[in-house]
Design a protein around this motif. Structure first.
Motif, PDB file in Angstrom:
ATOM      1  N   GLY A 137       4.217   2.814  14.523  1.00 51.12           N
ATOM      2  CA  GLY A 137       5.275   3.400  13.976  1.00 51.12           C
ATOM      3  C   GLY A 137       5.235   3.642  12.457  1.00 51.12           C
ATOM      4  N   ALA A 138       3.998   4.084  11.830  1.00 55.04           N
ATOM      5  CA  ALA A 138       3.777   4.070  10.387  1.00 55.04           C
ATOM      6  C   ALA A 138       4.850   4.866   9.543  1.00 55.04           C
ATOM      7  CB  ALA A 138       2.416   4.670  10.296  1.00 55.04           C
ATOM      8  N   PHE A 139       5.286   4.245   8.394  1.00 55.32           N
ATOM      9  CA  PHE A 139       6.221   4.940   7.824  1.00 55.32           C
ATOM     10  C   PHE A 139       5.822   4.658   6.382  1.00 55.32           C
ATOM     11  CE2 PHE A 139       7.929   0.961   8.548  1.00 55.32           C
ATOM     12  CZ  PHE A 139       8.607   0.530   7.387  1.00 55.32           C
ATOM     13  N   LYS A 140       6.102   5.628   5.167  1.00 58.64           N
ATOM     14  CA  LYS A 140       5.930   5.220   3.777  1.00 58.64           C
ATOM     15  C   LYS A 140       7.257   4.813   3.224  1.00 58.64           C
ATOM     16  CE  LYS A 140       1.988   7.545   2.474  1.00 58.64           C
ATOM     17  NZ  LYS A 140       1.006   6.785   2.178  1.00 58.64           N
ATOM     18  N   THR A 141       7.235   3.825   2.459  1.00 59.86           N
ATOM     19  CA  THR A 141       8.371   3.140   1.849  1.00 59.86           C
ATOM     20  C   THR A 141       7.929   2.636   0.377  1.00 59.86           C
ATOM     21  OG1 THR A 141      10.303   1.626   2.262  1.00 59.86           O
ATOM     22  CG2 THR A 141       8.066   0.673   2.767  1.00 59.86           C
ATOM     23  N   GLU A 142       8.922   2.277  -0.427  1.00 58.07           N
ATOM     24  CA  GLU A 142       8.802   1.717  -1.591  1.00 58.07           C
ATOM     25  C   GLU A 142       9.274   0.210  -1.523  1.00 58.07           C
ATOM     26  OE1 GLU A 142      11.325   3.639  -4.454  1.00 58.07           O
ATOM     27  OE2 GLU A 142      10.017   5.398  -4.477  1.00 58.07           O
ATOM     28  N   GLU A 143       8.457  -0.461  -2.028  1.00 54.58           N
ATOM     29  CA  GLU A 143       8.676  -2.187  -2.154  1.00 54.58           C
ATOM     30  C   GLU A 143       8.637  -2.435  -3.505  1.00 54.58           C
ATOM     31  OE1 GLU A 143       6.890  -3.193   2.461  1.00 54.58           O
ATOM     32  OE2 GLU A 143       5.911  -3.654   0.386  1.00 54.58           O
ATOM     33  N   GLY A 144       9.445  -3.580  -3.992  1.00 53.51           N
ATOM     34  CA  GLY A 144       9.560  -4.379  -5.061  1.00 53.51           C
ATOM     35  C   GLY A 144       8.725  -5.769  -4.653  1.00 53.51           C
ATOM     36  N   CYS A 145       8.617  -6.594  -5.547  1.00 54.98           N
ATOM     37  CA  CYS A 145       7.754  -7.813  -5.221  1.00 54.98           C
ATOM     38  C   CYS A 145       8.073  -8.890  -6.421  1.00 54.98           C
ATOM     39  CB  CYS A 145       6.349  -7.700  -5.460  1.00 54.98           C
ATOM     40  SG  CYS A 145       5.451  -9.230  -5.009  1.00 54.98           S
TER      41      CYS A 145
END
Length: 139
Positions: free
Chosen positions: A77-85
């Motif tokens: 179930g691949a998906f693109k997302t934005e992540e902070g760190c």
């Protein structure tokens, strides 16, 4: 012991070495540091200055979990997302998987024991983020 977070990309981009049972103090420091940061969900050892493949995260019930030497075995179930760190200022666009199977070691009576776990949704995403940290991948 609560540790300062590392923001040096040269250090964060170095792959971590395999953890051993003698690295239990690093896991304890990770748990203490994670608990000290409001709204934090996960940390990898290199984020507190230890180049060991150890991660901690909060599970679905907000219970802290430790994984030594985590590895992604399968992603669905691949998906693109934005992540902070916590240790980088930039938001990254990454591909993650909704469902994953992870291999890792767990400390049991002072020894590391191999385990596998299936994770989904948010927990799967944060564990993937931490595995990337262990690889030295800046996300």
């Amino acid at each position: 012991m609560i540790k300062e977070l590392v923001h040096d990309e040269a250090l964060l981009s170095q792959p971590c070495v395999a953890a051993t049972a003698q690295d239990a103090d690093v896991a304890a420091d990770l748990l203490d540091t994670l608990a000290s940061i409001d709204s934090a969900a996960c940390l990898a050892a290199n984020q507190i200055g230890a180049a060991k493949a150890i991660i901690v995260y909060l599970d679905e019930k907000e219970n802290p979990q430790v994984m030594y030497n985590p590895k992604l075995l399968l992603g669905l179930g691949a998906f693109k997302t934005e992540e902070g760190c916590l240790t980088r200022n930039e938001v990254s666009v990454v591909t993650r998987y909704q469902r994953v199977k992870v291999a890792y070691d767990e400390m049991v009576d002072g020894a590391l024991v191999p385990r596998k776990k299936d994770l989904t949704d948010w927990t799967a995403q944060i564990v993937q983020h931490m595995i990337d940290h262990c690889k030295g991948k800046l996300v």
